[in-house]
Enzyme design. Structure first.
Site, PDB file in Angstrom:
ATOM      1  N   HIS F  15       0.838  -1.203   0.000  1.00 58.30           N
ATOM      2  CA  HIS F  15       0.000   0.000   0.000  1.00 58.30           C
ATOM      3  C   HIS F  15       0.875   1.255   0.000  1.00 58.30           C
ATOM      4  CE1 HIS F  15      -0.345   1.219   4.537  1.00 58.30           C
ATOM      5  NE2 HIS F  15       0.853   0.797   4.260  1.00 58.30           N
ATOM      6  N   CYS F  34       5.391   6.487   4.739  1.00 56.66           N
ATOM      7  CA  CYS F  34       4.248   5.701   4.247  1.00 56.66           C
ATOM      8  C   CYS F  34       3.716   6.236   2.922  1.00 56.66           C
ATOM      9  CB  CYS F  34       3.109   5.694   5.261  1.00 56.66           C
ATOM     10  SG  CYS F  34       3.560   4.858   6.786  1.00 56.66           S
ATOM     11  N   HIS F  40       5.091   0.181  -0.395  1.00 56.71           N
ATOM     12  CA  HIS F  40       5.781  -0.762   0.493  1.00 56.71           C
ATOM     13  C   HIS F  40       4.680  -1.724   0.954  1.00 56.71           C
ATOM     14  CE1 HIS F  40       3.998   2.289   3.021  1.00 56.71           C
ATOM     15  NE2 HIS F  40       4.010   1.422   4.014  1.00 56.71           N
ATOM     16  N   HIS F  42       3.071  -4.785   4.172  1.00 57.91           N
ATOM     17  CA  HIS F  42       3.031  -5.311   5.535  1.00 57.91           C
ATOM     18  C   HIS F  42       2.460  -6.728   5.562  1.00 57.91           C
ATOM     19  CE1 HIS F  42       3.927  -1.385   7.233  1.00 57.91           C
ATOM     20  NE2 HIS F  42       3.011  -0.850   6.451  1.00 57.91           N
ATOM     21  N   ASP F  80      -4.715 -10.668  -0.097  1.00 64.16           N
ATOM     22  CA  ASP F  80      -3.387 -11.265   0.096  1.00 64.16           C
ATOM     23  C   ASP F  80      -2.551 -11.179  -1.181  1.00 64.16           C
ATOM     24  OD1 ASP F  80      -1.420 -12.590   1.579  1.00 64.16           O
ATOM     25  OD2 ASP F  80      -2.014 -14.533   0.750  1.00 64.16           O
ATOM     26  N   HIS F  81      -1.325 -10.727  -1.019  1.00 68.01           N
ATOM     27  CA  HIS F  81      -0.407 -10.558  -2.152  1.00 68.01           C
ATOM     28  C   HIS F  81      -0.988  -9.620  -3.213  1.00 68.01           C
ATOM     29  CE1 HIS F  81       1.700 -13.821  -0.163  1.00 68.01           C
ATOM     30  NE2 HIS F  81       2.739 -13.526  -0.889  1.00 68.01           N
ATOM     31  N   GLU F 125      -0.945  -3.898  11.723  1.00 70.46           N
ATOM     32  CA  GLU F 125      -0.134  -3.557  10.551  1.00 70.46           C
ATOM     33  C   GLU F 125       1.316  -3.955  10.828  1.00 70.46           C
ATOM     34  OE1 GLU F 125      -0.477   0.403   8.117  1.00 70.46           O
ATOM     35  OE2 GLU F 125       1.198   0.572   9.518  1.00 70.46           O
TER      36      GLU F 125
END
Lengths: 141, 141, 141, 141, 141, 141
Positions: F15, F34, F40, F42, F80-81, F125
């Site tokens: 994100h 951020c 980047h 998490h 996810d991913h 996070e």
């Protein structure tokens, strides 16, 4: 829905549980090995809960960097690698149990964060022992 | 194949890092906040590794109850809720860094467990800092 | 440099430690509460270490999806929510200590992964108790 | 005995696994969801192992503050909240698998720490997946 | 402010989920692998929350040693290394789901701790599954 | 007593925090690293709390397999991913802060689970940063 953002921090400190109004036997009975005269210590984990509306421009309740700064300035920089009985002003007049330490931290952070946003403080003394201080609904602290 | 059985234990202790042969400035430079005079402390996690043949009658390298007893009697009962600089005989002549504490624990447990079965001691001072003492192959300690 | 890729998995199983060649008193002495006749159980954590050269086309030692499949097919699907003394073929002739369980897992995975890439199996029975099976250097298993 | 001091740090980064010499189908087959074109990311945990003699004046293998500084300056400040495929110079020519990332980190830290003291780097991509890079005995890297 | 002190403990037990009023197919449908006839088991983590005023003489809500004793005597000594379906009196008439086990533990501890101080019981069956039993405000249990 | 069953799941996503109505300087001021343009990511941990009466036939509030399926189908398989800013429909019109992501997850799961049983969603996070969305008493969401 109620939204809470939570920041975790750690610090290591020494302490001794001891009530000067108790005699030695009573101190040992109540506090056990925690009353050993030469101090021992813990790695404390502190969790700070801030509850409030989400700002639509930032998508945040409160900026985590701001929460981190308050924790660092008010608690970690004053307590980390210090002796709670001797070195920490906000604990100088009270027995440094986890209950009392968490309660004082709640009071300090509540003043700094302001407007009643601080909803809970959690403090671990060890993996198996912790204390939670929660703001009562509909009231101040 | 080599089989190792590992037991974990915890204790909380106070300490201060300080070399009396250093002046105050040098102590602060080397040890930082760890040299604060009134002591601080940590929740230590200790891991004891025992490597050897598996007994076909018991299916064990060494009984975990026996390893637990040795750790309790020799280390935890002497260090828990104590000050490593003042109260713990096996640390009285040495700076209580994690390296030195782990090394002394290795020496004590190696004598008690015997026959070279102790292969490693791991000691956490905090989530982010730990020390491992490993027996060198083909030698004593 | 040596490169190792490590995959973690979990399963829950029942067991009882008991040697039929021991009498009841001896079983209790050796295995304690672990010999209770009606079985108890654990959440096991399994860690599989695969050591080898990194493929320059994939940047991998071995594809984690492949390691996960082998663990799932050979160990988890056979042991999870099962009784190690009764339901699991590869444990039927041996006392289900963590040492023996980890050793059998090493043997099974070593055959499936092949070419000596399996370097270590770690098995936690609880947070405080675990076993490591390591391939000896310069030899088979 | 061999003494190792270990420092843990964390950083969060984005990445995508993709080999430009593979076609789309082959990339999907090898890397699965990790090859999704718009990047995903992880919270990486990095562990740095430094092995050497204990200095008798300080009781340390190497000052943890110095290890922390090297990790911060060379790895965290360059990788945290960055995209490993685009933003990080030391990963620009290689597929950002955990194996390759850990290997490059080993190379960088080994140069900075010097004299062969760096013995291992461990890198978690998630709770269940990690890579270890270990210095081979009796050799360079 | 409301102050809660929390004690964590662990025990390992076997169980099987099975309702004798269901046929085999229904049991399998509802409970899945948890209904396997030969039992499996878990490492349970239990957290006991005690909420009340802080005693100004001790700085405590309730002495953690006393909470630990009650948990040990009433729960751990009766459930650890036991089969919940067969060996544990307080579970003999009920399906040993985490919900039911946590609820019975709440009832037992609430009687022993007394005066309504027990505010919550949390019970982990695994890292990913847990149950919380919370006292409703303004009422008994 | 109130009974809550809690299921934990994980997913990894990319994100970037960025408000197009802010200029670059303001974005950097509010979101810091951020807001880095290349994303980047998490490892998110999601906890879903379901509160309700315990069914006397099953001993359950809601079957954990059903909760797991809903989480998998509605959240993990979609996030996810993936990149939260680009790939995830339910986040396409909002800044992907943890507050906003947790709030959208609450809304989606609340519709699927139905009858007001969903009482809380917790989203980590990182180890040190998380958000909790709690249903207010006596109201809808």
């Amino acid at each position: 829905m109620k939204t809470t953002v939570i920041k975790r921090a750690t610090f290591s400190a020494g302490h001794r549980l001891f009530n000067p109004r108790f005699d030695e036997k009573k101190n040992l009975e109540v506090f056990g090995a925690c009353s050993n005269p030469n101090y021992h210590g813990h790695n404390y984990i502190l969790e700070v809960h801030v509850t409030g509306p989400v700002d639509s421009q930032t998508g945040m309740v409160m900026n985590l960097k701001a929460i981190k700064s308050v924790i660092e300035d008010e608690i970690v920089s004053k307590g980390d690698h210090r002796n709670l009985n001797i070195d920490v002003d906000f604990m100088s007049d009270i027995i440094p149990t986890t209950e009392n330490l968490a309660s004082r931290i709640f009071g300090i952070l509540d003043q700094k964060i302001g407007t009643g946003l601080l909803s809970k403080v959690v403090l671990w003394e060890s993996d198996n022992n912790r204390v939670e201080i929660t703001r009562e609904k509909g009231g101040g602290i």
